[in-house]
Design a protein around this motif. Structure first.
Motif, PDB file in Angstrom:
ATOM      1  N   ASN A 144      -4.216  -3.213 -17.174  1.00 53.48           N
ATOM      2  CA  ASN A 144      -3.899  -2.399 -16.083  1.00 53.48           C
ATOM      3  C   ASN A 144      -3.402  -1.183 -16.443  1.00 53.48           C
ATOM      4  O   ASN A 144      -3.691  -1.063 -17.785  1.00 53.48           O
ATOM      5  N   SER A 145      -3.176  -0.318 -15.555  1.00 50.29           N
ATOM      6  CA  SER A 145      -2.968   1.065 -15.624  1.00 50.29           C
ATOM      7  C   SER A 145      -1.569   1.141 -16.194  1.00 50.29           C
ATOM      8  O   SER A 145      -1.050   2.386 -16.583  1.00 50.29           O
ATOM      9  N   VAL A 146      -0.664   0.209 -16.369  1.00 51.89           N
ATOM     10  CA  VAL A 146       0.541   0.167 -16.856  1.00 51.89           C
ATOM     11  C   VAL A 146       0.950  -0.017 -18.348  1.00 51.89           C
ATOM     12  O   VAL A 146       0.296  -1.264 -18.673  1.00 51.89           O
ATOM     13  N   TYR A 147       1.273   0.396 -19.299  1.00 53.59           N
ATOM     14  CA  TYR A 147       1.436   0.036 -20.772  1.00 53.59           C
ATOM     15  C   TYR A 147       3.046  -0.230 -21.179  1.00 53.59           C
ATOM     16  O   TYR A 147       3.092  -0.720 -21.999  1.00 53.59           O
ATOM     17  N   ASP A 148       3.861   0.174 -20.068  1.00 51.11           N
ATOM     18  CA  ASP A 148       5.214  -0.358 -20.388  1.00 51.11           C
ATOM     19  C   ASP A 148       5.921  -0.380 -19.122  1.00 51.11           C
ATOM     20  O   ASP A 148       5.399   0.307 -18.008  1.00 51.11           O
ATOM     21  N   VAL A 149       6.968  -1.251 -18.821  1.00 53.26           N
ATOM     22  CA  VAL A 149       7.883  -1.158 -17.723  1.00 53.26           C
ATOM     23  C   VAL A 149       9.031  -0.826 -17.942  1.00 53.26           C
ATOM     24  O   VAL A 149      10.037  -1.652 -17.837  1.00 53.26           O
ATOM     25  N   GLY A 161      10.743   1.302 -16.584  1.00 54.96           N
ATOM     26  CA  GLY A 161      11.542   1.503 -15.353  1.00 54.96           C
ATOM     27  C   GLY A 161      11.211   0.560 -14.420  1.00 54.96           C
ATOM     28  O   GLY A 161       9.916   0.285 -14.315  1.00 54.96           O
ATOM     29  N   PRO A 162      12.077   0.065 -13.270  1.00 52.76           N
ATOM     30  CA  PRO A 162      11.637  -0.593 -12.398  1.00 52.76           C
ATOM     31  C   PRO A 162      10.649  -0.168 -11.484  1.00 52.76           C
ATOM     32  O   PRO A 162       9.667  -0.709 -10.998  1.00 52.76           O
ATOM     33  N   ALA A 163      10.385   1.464 -11.248  1.00 54.75           N
ATOM     34  CA  ALA A 163       9.447   1.697 -10.308  1.00 54.75           C
ATOM     35  C   ALA A 163       7.954   1.502 -10.907  1.00 54.75           C
ATOM     36  O   ALA A 163       6.852   1.419 -10.417  1.00 54.75           O
ATOM     37  N   ARG A 164       7.900   1.305 -12.230  1.00 50.19           N
ATOM     38  CA  ARG A 164       6.574   0.942 -12.808  1.00 50.19           C
ATOM     39  C   ARG A 164       5.677  -0.422 -12.475  1.00 50.19           C
ATOM     40  O   ARG A 164       4.763  -0.284 -12.526  1.00 50.19           O
ATOM     41  N   LEU A 165       6.726  -1.245 -11.839  1.00 46.38           N
ATOM     42  CA  LEU A 165       6.122  -2.231 -11.425  1.00 46.38           C
ATOM     43  C   LEU A 165       5.204  -2.057 -10.174  1.00 46.38           C
ATOM     44  O   LEU A 165       4.092  -2.863  -9.849  1.00 46.38           O
ATOM     45  N   PHE A 166       5.468  -1.139  -9.331  1.00 46.19           N
ATOM     46  CA  PHE A 166       4.750  -0.581  -8.223  1.00 46.19           C
ATOM     47  C   PHE A 166       3.407  -0.134  -8.583  1.00 46.19           C
ATOM     48  O   PHE A 166       2.599   0.225  -7.665  1.00 46.19           O
ATOM     49  N   TRP A 183       5.510 -12.421  -9.700  1.00 44.70           N
ATOM     50  CA  TRP A 183       6.829 -12.600 -10.163  1.00 44.70           C
ATOM     51  C   TRP A 183       6.784 -12.063 -11.611  1.00 44.70           C
ATOM     52  O   TRP A 183       5.532 -12.207 -12.288  1.00 44.70           O
ATOM     53  N   THR A 184       7.717 -11.385 -12.161  1.00 43.35           N
ATOM     54  CA  THR A 184       7.708 -10.799 -13.532  1.00 43.35           C
ATOM     55  C   THR A 184       9.012 -11.187 -14.205  1.00 43.35           C
ATOM     56  O   THR A 184       9.919 -11.157 -13.326  1.00 43.35           O
ATOM     57  N   ALA A 242      13.392   2.475  -6.211  1.00 38.64           N
ATOM     58  CA  ALA A 242      12.219   1.767  -6.095  1.00 38.64           C
ATOM     59  C   ALA A 242      11.574   2.304  -4.749  1.00 38.64           C
ATOM     60  O   ALA A 242      12.258   2.359  -3.777  1.00 38.64           O
ATOM     61  N   PRO A 243      10.217   2.459  -4.810  1.00 31.61           N
ATOM     62  CA  PRO A 243       9.634   2.806  -3.555  1.00 31.61           C
ATOM     63  C   PRO A 243       9.155   1.760  -2.651  1.00 31.61           C
ATOM     64  O   PRO A 243       8.051   1.432  -2.231  1.00 31.61           O
TER      65      PRO A 243
END
Length: 438
Positions: A123-128, A130-135, A208-209, A238-239
């Motif tokens: 996916n486009s995310v390589y780290d989480v 911060g919580p906003a990265r989950l979105f 869930w994560t 978070a958005p």
């Protein structure tokens, strides 16, 4: 944890890799993905090819799941589709891997006969961090090939074959013919043994994560919300409008209700609600008496009734609430009012028939942790964490129960607890229908 392992309740259904040829293929794939290799001559792997023994050897339990995102995988056999996914950091990962294997089973069977297949859930995310990265996690794409690049080579061969058959004078192109012969020597007969892997992509909006203490994110519902087992203050930026923690019982109950995600067990079609509720009462009884040193392993229903009578004054509120609900179900007793403030409330619910039923049952198991059967089925990692803190007599009871009552018919138990019968014409109610759920 040895008791769980010996009974097959932990690390069960893993695939044993003992053949030197398979170990060598695994090492090629491991080197290709991580730059590391194993010196072990045999080990066990899960659906993703992760091995707890290799994780211990390398001192890195995330060697195929760096930062807990973009899980990598190694396939040595299509039999891996039945294996569990250990230490999952996203609830969707195992389902995606299984669907990929099943959709490409014939091609993977041909490919793994000669080489390992290595890949990644991208996916486009390589780290989480911060919580906003989950979105930002919206779609998961499966990328895979053999360590020798057989799928890529097969694609190149098809392109050259198409050119050979359709381009003018291609029959006289000696260089093209030589390239085709060389590629065919690597890929084999593409007609008899196709090596194309379907490009598969999956929406991931409700999941869930394990990150941030355990987080349930529901975005694709009418009333979106985030529910965390950790600190909800971490999600202030978070958005998303609604953020709850597990103490927000009333708000979680309303979230379930507004999105039509749960139903009372007593109203579910085709289930023996009283039997399910009585079993939950047994689990609550065991939890209450475990610290008193009671002998629980192998206890029968009659033993449980005797224990409940002798210790009635020490039993928690949820036991008595479920008992009243059983009495209403079986004996037409008075209707018990069980609000979301009641400790028994989430024990009385199960997920409705929606695409997110497994995720909802997972969250319900976290809200009703004394129901050890649902916790084991729906949230194994939390089950293992809870197990470590239980008294030994409760551990013995739980292992005995799950081995004797659940392991012998897993599919039947799941169907009895969580399955849904087709809708039928409504029947006239046999009892008044006004109750704690409206």
């Amino acid at each position: 944890m040895n008791r769980l392992i010996k009974s097959g309740l932990m690390f069960g259904n893993l695939i044993h890799i003992a053949s030197p040829a398979l170990v060598e293929r695994y090492n090629r794939a491991l080197k290709h993905l991580t730059g590391k290799t194993t010196k072990l001559a045999d080990f066990y792997i899960d659906i993703s090819g992760f091995s707890p023994e290799i994780g211990h050897e390398l001192g890195d339990p995330l060697y195929l799941n760096q930062r807990g995102v973009n899980r990598q995988f190694i396939l040595l056999t299509t039999q891996q589709k039945t294996a569990p996914l250990l230490d999952a950091t996203f609830s969707t990962s195992r389902g995606i891997l299984r669907q990929f294997i099943e959709a490409n089973e014939s091609a993977l069977f041909a490919l793994t006969a000669r080489d390992a297949v290595a890949g990644e859930l991208v996916n486009s995310v390589y780290d989480v961090s911060g919580p906003a990265r989950l979105f930002d996690i919206r779609r998961i794409t499966v990328e895979a090939d053999t360590t020798g690049g057989a799928v890529k080579q097969a694609g190149e061969l098809r392109k050259k074959t198409d050119r050979f058959l359709n381009a003018p004078d291609a029959w006289y192109d000696d260089v093209l013919i030589a390239e085709m012969i060389e590629l065919a020597g690597e890929t084999g007969d593409l007609i008899r043994n196709p090596v194309t892997l379907d490009a598969m992509s999956f929406e991931q909006r409700n999941f869930w994560t394990a990150h941030f203490g355990g987080t349930y994110l529901f975005q694709e519902v009418e009333h979106p919300a985030l529910i965390t087992a950790g600190d909800k203050a971490a999600f202030d930026a978070a958005p998303i409008k609604y953020v709850f923690d597990l103490n927000d019982r009333n708000r979680i109950a309303k979230f379930f209700e507004y999105n039509d995600l749960v139903e009372p067990v007593v109203k579910a079609r085709g289930v023996d609600a009283a039997a399910i509720l009585r079993q939950k009462m047994d689990f609550i009884l065991v939890d209450a008496l475990a610290g008193e040193g009671a002998a629980l392993e192998g206890a029968t229903r009659a033993d449980m009734r005797r224990l409940a009578r002798r210790n009635a004054e020490h039993l928690p509120e949820e036991f008595h609430a479920l008992s009243a609900l059983v009495n209403w179900t079986r004996n037409d007793g008075p209707w018990p009012r069980i609000s979301s403030d009641d400790p028994a409330y989430f024990y009385t619910l199960r997920a409705t028939d929606t695409p997110d039923a497994e995720l909802v049952n997972m969250l319900l198991s976290e809200l009703s942790r004394k129901d050890i059967r649902q916790l084991f089925i729906c949230h194994k990692q939390l089950f293992y964490n809870e197990y470590r803190g239980w008294p030994d007599n409760k551990r013995a009871y739980v292992v005995d129960f799950l081995t004797r009552e659940y392991q012998v018919d897993k599919a039947g138990a799941r169907e009895a607890l969580f399955g849904h019968e087709p809708d039928m014409q409504p029947e006239p109610p046999r009892r008044r229908v006004v109750g704690p759920w409206g």
